[in-house]
Design a protein around this motif. Structure first.
Motif, short mmCIF file in Angstrom:
data_model
loop_
_atom_site.label_atom_id
_atom_site.label_comp_id
_atom_site.label_asym_id
_atom_site.label_seq_id
_atom_site.Cartn_x
_atom_site.Cartn_y
_atom_site.Cartn_z
N GLU A 95 -15.69 -5.44 -16.64
CA GLU A 95 -15.68 -6.06 -17.96
C GLU A 95 -16.21 -5.06 -18.98
O GLU A 95 -17.15 -4.31 -18.71
CB GLU A 95 -16.57 -7.31 -17.95
N LEU A 96 -15.61 -5.05 -20.16
CA LEU A 96 -15.98 -4.10 -21.21
C LEU A 96 -16.17 -4.81 -22.54
O LEU A 96 -15.32 -5.58 -22.96
CB LEU A 96 -14.91 -3.01 -21.34
N GLU A 97 -17.29 -4.54 -23.18
CA GLU A 97 -17.53 -5.01 -24.55
C GLU A 97 -17.73 -3.78 -25.43
O GLU A 97 -18.74 -3.09 -25.34
CB GLU A 97 -18.78 -5.90 -24.60
N PHE A 98 -16.71 -3.49 -26.26
CA PHE A 98 -16.80 -2.33 -27.14
C PHE A 98 -17.67 -2.64 -28.36
O PHE A 98 -17.58 -3.72 -28.94
CB PHE A 98 -15.41 -1.93 -27.64
N ASN A 99 -18.51 -1.66 -28.74
CA ASN A 99 -19.34 -1.75 -29.94
C ASN A 99 -19.22 -0.45 -30.72
O ASN A 99 -19.25 0.63 -30.11
CB ASN A 99 -20.81 -1.92 -29.57
N PRO A 100 -19.09 -0.52 -32.04
CA PRO A 100 -19.23 0.71 -32.82
C PRO A 100 -20.60 1.34 -32.54
O PRO A 100 -21.58 0.63 -32.28
CB PRO A 100 -19.14 0.22 -34.27
#
Length: 231
Positions: A95-100
């Motif tokens: 699972e991946l949660e992208f954040n700036p």
């Protein structure tokens, strides 16, 4: 209170459990807690969620935990140098949660300061904003991001005194201080531990109050992308 431990494994003793949330410092391969990551691999702790700028490379950093399938989720800004990360994500194994990057750093800092959420313009109108609260301030739209509150922080410092007051070198300062702040417990590996009073108080990047355990170790200096000009 005892803070200094002989090595990574002893510093992590009693802290690891399956399914935990870990905030890791470092930027690229610079200033990553490599010895602590190796100790977590050897401990076999699994189903981990990591908040980290990136996931290292295939053979170094968090990448070694991806290879052993110990990571369940990554909260990251950049994952472009890790082939195994890409494979697991595209196959639905990870699972991946992208954040700036700035948002991720501020989420860590906010957690360390006890701030549960904050508003930012970064990501408005993009997939980053999907499902998040929107609010207008002075005619501008912002989205709410939540502070990160991790079970454990693992970071690496250049130099620290015996109470954990720490100095980071150059790029390693980007994510290590906020990552250290946002964990219930912070374990720090250090290139050099010096006596209390050795460090100039004005040069301290992270107060020792955030650091619960630390140890001195030997570290590898890796270069992620070596580029040289022709002779």
């Amino acid at each position: 209170m005892k803070k200094i431990y002989p090595n990574a494994a002893s510093a992590l003793e009693g802290l690891l459990h399956d399914g935990m949330f870990i905030a890791a410092g470092g930027f690229g391969l610079c200033g990553i807690p490599e010895l602590l990551l190796q100790a977590i691999k050897e401990a076999g702790t699994k189903d981990l969620t990591f908040a980290s700028n990136n996931a290292g490379v295939d053979e170094f950093g968090i990448g070694i935990l991806l290879q052993t399938k110990q990571v369940k989720k990554m909260i990251s800004s950049y994952v472009g140098e890790n082939a195994e990360f890409m494979r697991q994500y595209l196959s639905g194994e990870l699972e991946l949660e992208f954040n700036p990057q700035g948002t991720l750093a501020e989420r860590m800092r906010a957690g360390g300061c006890g701030i549960p959420g904050f508003y930012t313009k970064t990501g408005v109108g993009t997939v980053i904003a999907e499902g998040k609260e929107h609010k207008d301030f002075n005619g501008q739209t912002y989205i709410m991001e939540e502070g990160i509150f991790a079970d454990l922080s693992i970071v690496k410092a250049w130099k620290a005194d015996e109470t954990g007051n720490a100095i980071f070198r150059k790029t390693a300062r980007n994510f290590n201080p906020p990552a250290a702040m946002c964990g219930k417990t912070c374990v720090m590996e250090v290139e050099e531990i010096v006596p209390v009073g050795t460090l100039d108080p004005d040069h301290i990047h992270l107060p020792g109050i955030y650091v619960h355990r630390l140890f001195q170790g030997e570290h590898e200096k890796r270069i992620e992308q070596r580029t040289v000009r022709e002779a």
